[in-house]
Write a protein that holds these residues in place. Structure first.
Motif, mmCIF file in Angstrom:
data_model
loop_
_atom_site.group_PDB
_atom_site.id
_atom_site.type_symbol
_atom_site.label_atom_id
_atom_site.label_comp_id
_atom_site.label_asym_id
_atom_site.label_seq_id
_atom_site.Cartn_x
_atom_site.Cartn_y
_atom_site.Cartn_z
ATOM 1 N N ASP A 137 64.306 47.922 44.249
ATOM 2 C CA ASP A 137 63.580 47.457 43.445
ATOM 3 C C ASP A 137 64.116 46.662 42.176
ATOM 4 O O ASP A 137 64.622 47.451 41.186
ATOM 5 C CB ASP A 137 62.441 48.333 43.116
ATOM 6 C CG ASP A 137 61.083 47.332 42.325
ATOM 7 O OD1 ASP A 137 61.196 46.303 42.228
ATOM 8 O OD2 ASP A 137 60.287 48.036 41.976
ATOM 9 N N TYR A 150 56.178 55.509 39.894
ATOM 10 C CA TYR A 150 55.969 54.936 41.260
ATOM 11 C C TYR A 150 55.247 55.948 41.931
ATOM 12 O O TYR A 150 55.494 56.960 42.334
ATOM 13 C CB TYR A 150 57.482 54.611 41.948
ATOM 14 C CG TYR A 150 58.069 53.404 41.295
ATOM 15 C CD1 TYR A 150 58.143 52.919 40.080
ATOM 16 C CD2 TYR A 150 59.057 52.745 42.055
ATOM 17 C CE1 TYR A 150 58.961 52.117 39.464
ATOM 18 C CE2 TYR A 150 59.739 51.344 41.576
ATOM 19 C CZ TYR A 150 59.546 51.297 40.298
ATOM 20 O OH TYR A 150 60.236 50.016 39.910
ATOM 21 N N ASP A 202 57.448 50.345 48.452
ATOM 22 C CA ASP A 202 57.524 49.427 47.483
ATOM 23 C C ASP A 202 55.968 48.921 47.308
ATOM 24 O O ASP A 202 55.221 48.637 48.067
ATOM 25 C CB ASP A 202 58.467 48.239 47.509
ATOM 26 C CG ASP A 202 58.547 47.475 46.568
ATOM 27 O OD1 ASP A 202 57.981 47.745 45.377
ATOM 28 O OD2 ASP A 202 59.539 46.579 46.326
ATOM 29 N N HIS A 203 55.645 49.460 45.968
ATOM 30 C CA HIS A 203 54.080 49.258 45.781
ATOM 31 C C HIS A 203 53.279 50.290 46.341
ATOM 32 O O HIS A 203 52.602 51.229 45.628
ATOM 33 C CB HIS A 203 53.510 47.985 45.952
ATOM 34 C CG HIS A 203 54.194 46.754 45.346
ATOM 35 N ND1 HIS A 203 54.298 46.796 44.077
ATOM 36 C CD2 HIS A 203 54.971 45.920 45.755
ATOM 37 C CE1 HIS A 203 55.025 45.818 43.618
ATOM 38 N NE2 HIS A 203 55.601 45.220 44.770
ATOM 39 N N TYR A 222 56.686 48.004 52.678
ATOM 40 C CA TYR A 222 55.850 47.432 51.579
ATOM 41 C C TYR A 222 54.180 47.904 51.617
ATOM 42 O O TYR A 222 53.927 48.781 52.570
ATOM 43 C CB TYR A 222 56.100 46.009 51.476
ATOM 44 C CG TYR A 222 57.316 45.525 51.132
ATOM 45 C CD1 TYR A 222 57.607 45.120 49.532
ATOM 46 C CD2 TYR A 222 58.527 45.679 51.801
ATOM 47 C CE1 TYR A 222 58.939 44.970 49.163
ATOM 48 C CE2 TYR A 222 59.610 45.380 51.382
ATOM 49 C CZ TYR A 222 59.832 44.868 50.017
ATOM 50 O OH TYR A 222 61.206 44.744 49.490
ATOM 51 N N GLN A 223 53.378 47.454 50.720
ATOM 52 C CA GLN A 223 52.082 47.758 50.535
ATOM 53 C C GLN A 223 51.520 47.443 51.937
ATOM 54 O O GLN A 223 51.877 46.392 52.694
ATOM 55 C CB GLN A 223 51.385 47.169 49.549
ATOM 56 C CG GLN A 223 51.178 45.840 49.590
ATOM 57 C CD GLN A 223 52.370 45.195 48.847
ATOM 58 O OE1 GLN A 223 53.470 45.633 48.725
ATOM 59 N NE2 GLN A 223 52.081 43.789 48.430
#
Length: 306
Positions: A137, A150, A202-203, A222-223
């Motif tokens: 990131d 996070y 990530d997210h 990812y999300q």
């Protein structure tokens, strides 16, 4: 002051509880608590997080010279509390397969002992997850920021702990630990899922990872990614068959972008890249890149076809 018919409500709630216990063949006999406590496990996990990362997730006034004392005291209290919860789960399970109390106590003690011995290895795995998040990131300024802020890392702390409990035959405790993180982060990882080192979400919000998913090293999601089941096999009587492999296998170094849905016991080969918002129900070759455009091109009629 307003008056409420609390007594009538208490009696009505008592009747409802008795109806439920009768329907589930539970005992009406007065006694101690039957089930593990969600609140107790929340406190245990907070203590374990402090013991794993004392200077970042421990008490704000902790100093380096007191680190080992704090870890030892906190860990001993957390493990004793976990032993109580482990006994409750095994005692509850014994209503279907009766076991002597001494055997239950020995099994609970051994499970918690093995869990405790696994903590250094879990810390190493979590270090690899934190490092993967920092390296993956560009917005991350430090590994400390990653650990403190996070949601994906918080979910993985819970998952690493929960997965070990799951392996040790304490699936209810494991599920409660997992659901505590789910409630806080919106990330839903079943404790049965096997996840290797260097995992980064990530997210993270909306990620779903099923019970029999297997994830290799250095995988990044990812999300809103789903690693789910395509179908649910049933037995001859129509009951769901539990425990069958039904979720994806994700090999090393795979990247899966936001909104992708991968269903069934398919394999995403090493180094594959899965684009956003795709729907996959077949194996993906190592190193392949799958996007919405590539899927549409593969499904389009060939020249001369009917």
């Amino acid at each position: 002051m307003a008056q409420f018919e609390v007594g009538d409500i208490v009696r009505a709630l008592h009747e409802v509880r008795d109806e439920w216990r009768d329907s589930q063949r539970r005992s009406r006999e007065p006694g101690a608590r039957e089930f593990p406590s969600r609140d107790a496990l929340a406190q245990i996990v907070e203590s374990l997080k402090g013991a794993l990362f004392p200077m970042r997730l421990g008490p704000p006034d902790l100093r380096h010279e007191s680190e080992d004392f704090y870890v030892g005291h906190t860990l001993d209290a957390a493990l004793q509390a976990l032993l109580v919860q482990a006994r409750l789960e095994l005692n509850f399970n014994a209503r279907l397969a009766p076991r002597p109390a001494s055997e239950i106590d020995a099994a609970a003690t051994e499970a918690v002992r093995q869990f405790a011995n696994a903590l250094p290895g879990l810390r190493r795995l979590l270090d690899s997850d934190v490092l993967a998040a920092y390296q993956g990131d560009p917005a991350a300024r430090s590994v400390d920021e990653v650990l403190l802020c996070y949601p994906g890392v918080l979910a993985m702390i819970h998952h690493r702990l929960a997965h070990r409990l799951y392996e040790l035959g304490l699936p209810l405790l494991a599920r409660i630990v997992a659901e505590l993180a789910h409630a806080q982060t919106g990330i839903d990882i079943h404790p049965g899922a096997t996840i290797d080192a260097g995992f980064f979400m990530d997210h993270g919000t909306g990620v779903v990872i099923g019970e029999t998913a297997v994830i290799g090293k250095r995988v990044r999601l990812y999300q809103a990614v789903t690693l789910g089941a395509k179908r649910f096999p049933t037995d001859a009587e129509g009951n769901l068959q539990k425990g069958l492999p039904r979720h994806p296998v994700v090999e090393d170094d795979v990247v899966i972008y936001a909104g992708a849905t991968i269903l069934g016991r398919v394999t995403l080969g090493k180094g594959a890249v899965i684009g956003g918002n795709v729907w996959i129900t077949d194996d993906v070759k190592p190193g392949a890149s799958v996007t919405q455009a590539s899927l549409q091109n593969n499904s389009a009629p060939k020249a001369g076809s009917v």
